[in-house]
Scaffold this active site. Sequence first.
Site, mmCIF file in Angstrom:
data_model
loop_
_atom_site.group_PDB
_atom_site.id
_atom_site.type_symbol
_atom_site.label_atom_id
_atom_site.label_comp_id
_atom_site.label_asym_id
_atom_site.label_seq_id
_atom_site.Cartn_x
_atom_site.Cartn_y
_atom_site.Cartn_z
ATOM 1 N N LYS A 42 0.822 -1.213 0.000
ATOM 2 C CA LYS A 42 0.000 0.000 0.000
ATOM 3 C C LYS A 42 0.855 1.262 0.000
ATOM 4 C CE LYS A 42 -0.730 0.489 4.993
ATOM 5 N NZ LYS A 42 0.075 1.714 5.110
ATOM 6 N N THR A 43 1.996 1.241 0.702
ATOM 7 C CA THR A 43 2.857 2.424 0.737
ATOM 8 C C THR A 43 3.394 2.733 -0.651
ATOM 9 O OG1 THR A 43 3.480 1.970 3.032
ATOM 10 C CG2 THR A 43 4.916 3.434 1.775
ATOM 11 N N ASP A 231 -3.855 7.523 4.409
ATOM 12 C CA ASP A 231 -3.291 6.210 4.716
ATOM 13 C C ASP A 231 -3.929 5.651 5.991
ATOM 14 O OD1 ASP A 231 -1.655 3.995 4.541
ATOM 15 O OD2 ASP A 231 0.103 4.972 5.408
ATOM 16 N N GLU A 232 -3.932 4.333 6.151
ATOM 17 C CA GLU A 232 -4.442 3.647 7.355
ATOM 18 C C GLU A 232 -5.846 4.137 7.732
ATOM 19 O OE1 GLU A 232 -2.915 1.164 8.343
ATOM 20 O OE2 GLU A 232 -0.743 1.413 8.261
ATOM 21 N N GLN A 262 -7.525 -5.278 9.375
ATOM 22 C CA GLN A 262 -6.496 -4.895 10.332
ATOM 23 C C GLN A 262 -6.941 -3.717 11.206
ATOM 24 O OE1 GLN A 262 -2.243 -5.308 8.919
ATOM 25 N NE2 GLN A 262 -3.230 -5.201 6.922
ATOM 26 N N ARG A 607 2.067 -11.273 10.238
ATOM 27 C CA ARG A 607 3.410 -10.691 10.447
ATOM 28 C C ARG A 607 4.493 -11.666 10.004
ATOM 29 N NH1 ARG A 607 1.993 -6.547 9.553
ATOM 30 N NH2 ARG A 607 -0.002 -7.561 9.226
#
Length: 649
Positions: A42-43, A231-232, A262, A607
């Site tokens: 996504k970044t 973002d987020e 998330q 993770r």
Amino acid sequence: MSGAHLFRSTVTYEEHLNPEQLQVVMHPGGPMLVIAGAGTGKTRTLTYRVLRLLERGVPRQSILLLTFTNRAAREMLHRVETLLGEDLSGLWGGTFHHIGHLILRRHATLLGYRTDFTIIDREDQKELLESCITEVMGEESSHPRGPVLAEMYSLMNSLLMEVEEVIERRFHQFLELTGEIKRSFILYETKKRQQNLMDFDDLLLNTLRLFEQQDELRQFYASRFEHILVDEYQDTNLPQVQLIDLLSSVHRNVMVVGDDAQSIYSFRGASIRNILTFPERYPDATVFKLTINYRSTPQILDLANHSISHNRHQFQKVLRTVRPSGLKPLVVSVHDNLQQAEVVADLIEGCVNEGVPLDDIAVLYRSHYQSMECQIELQRRGIPFEVRSGLRFFEQAHIKDILSYLRVLINPYDELSWKRLLKMVPGIGQVTAERVWNHLRDATDPLRGLREAETQVLPKARASFRLLCALIDGITRMDYLNSPEEVIQFVLESAYREYLHNTYPNAESRYEDILQLINYARAYQTPYATPHTKLELLLSDLSLDRTEPEQNHRGGVTLSSVHQAKGLEWRRVIVIGLNEGRFPSKKALHVEGEEEERRLFYVACTRAMEGLYLLYCRFDGYRELQPSRFLRELSPDLYETAEVQGGYL
């Protein structure tokens, strides 16, 4: 866009982006919801979207990039500058609070502030709130302290609720003090105005008030920002979403990026509804999904996908990976917490023998208290580790408080421990504690002579001091040398639990820490035929664990709560404490709900890059434990199993 500077880069987007990412980056505009699964880049997508907008001729000052850390914004913009070879000054990027600050510095006078207002940090806020409630209730009264009030106040602002509702929902132990707390908050607001102060919440809320009261100003900023990127988005609270909606009201080119799977921060005021209802608030929104995972093996993703599929309220997606096949996750059954710690250490040593560096290994857990035995075992074996979920277990203030009670029993002339106990008494500060200590120091038996020291205490604190004396008297009548766990239980339930709730915003998790300490003390075994008591040996061993040199050099295993681990990745991940009532947390099930707890499990699993170990205990003392529902609902063909009877896997 007349007069806009045209940027040109040598980037060939098709070479740097997969088809899903490319579709997002090249989209012409309008409302956009990008559901970006774990490890799907996504970044990178956000970065190249900014680059593409600039190449299309959108002026840099017309782009707003909202992130949850200023560092994240700086890194994204630095990457764009590197790709372009040009400076991007003038493009606004940063946190919601940072953007609010920029706006308020220009227009605070419209709200009755001077533009040279001071921003107070969290510590200053706690101090001011404590002075306000002391002014309302009196210094000698029992009331919530600054950290608790700051947490309550911030949650009230994040949820846009009245203080009564916040206390009812999250701080019900203070229901009888609702009126006093409300008056202290009103006084706090008054003092801020008088002293030209703003706290971090004000940077957001005052910006909203400014736009609600000044329509022309709102129109100015909404017209200025042609494209807004967030973002987020799954971690936003209600005020943040309102600010985004106001700023995007003219051009409606708002792109929000996040992963509903998330969304794990509702205890901070974040709401998953913000991302789930985005298509309802923007009916013409285009929804994109990033599902190509670059982090985990197919076996890890299969387990994670299967787990999260049990949630009803979500955007359906299935992550697929580009990584080669690996081993299935391993579900390990152990006897109890002590054996769990041994198995964790065994697994870590096994990973190292396979060539995995220590800093590529993480131990994750639902709550910080679950790491205690692991910390002790890793310390004992000399395995370097770093705790990211907070201080090391025995360095935490509440654990040191409890151990102070035990230490004065063994050494009644322990000055540091006595002063620590005394300063927990309402109305006793450094000066009075020093006077009382000087009296105890000269006493034949400080434990029995404590009551005689009342003459050194100011009248306003004497009632509380007598409670401490009664507590110490009660302890000395117990078999404290051989039953330290009973002493801790007695202290906790007689006095310290109330102190926890008045002093710490996360009182319940600290309470769980102390329960874990009680369990450890109960299971503590003394060597055969030792002349020392259980209490002496327990304190000696705990002191040795605390005074061992810190292993802070690089190469340490990471110990972290799942909340702190979000956004990070390791080659091998060990998730511990996967039992009903622990993960999922019994309390969280009633507050945040099962689906958020399952999202937390999903975050833990995703993770891991190549190895995932899921551990649960069969017993806690003599009490039988059940494996987590998140393990029981998995299809058995998704994992391997191991049951540990002895100390080895």
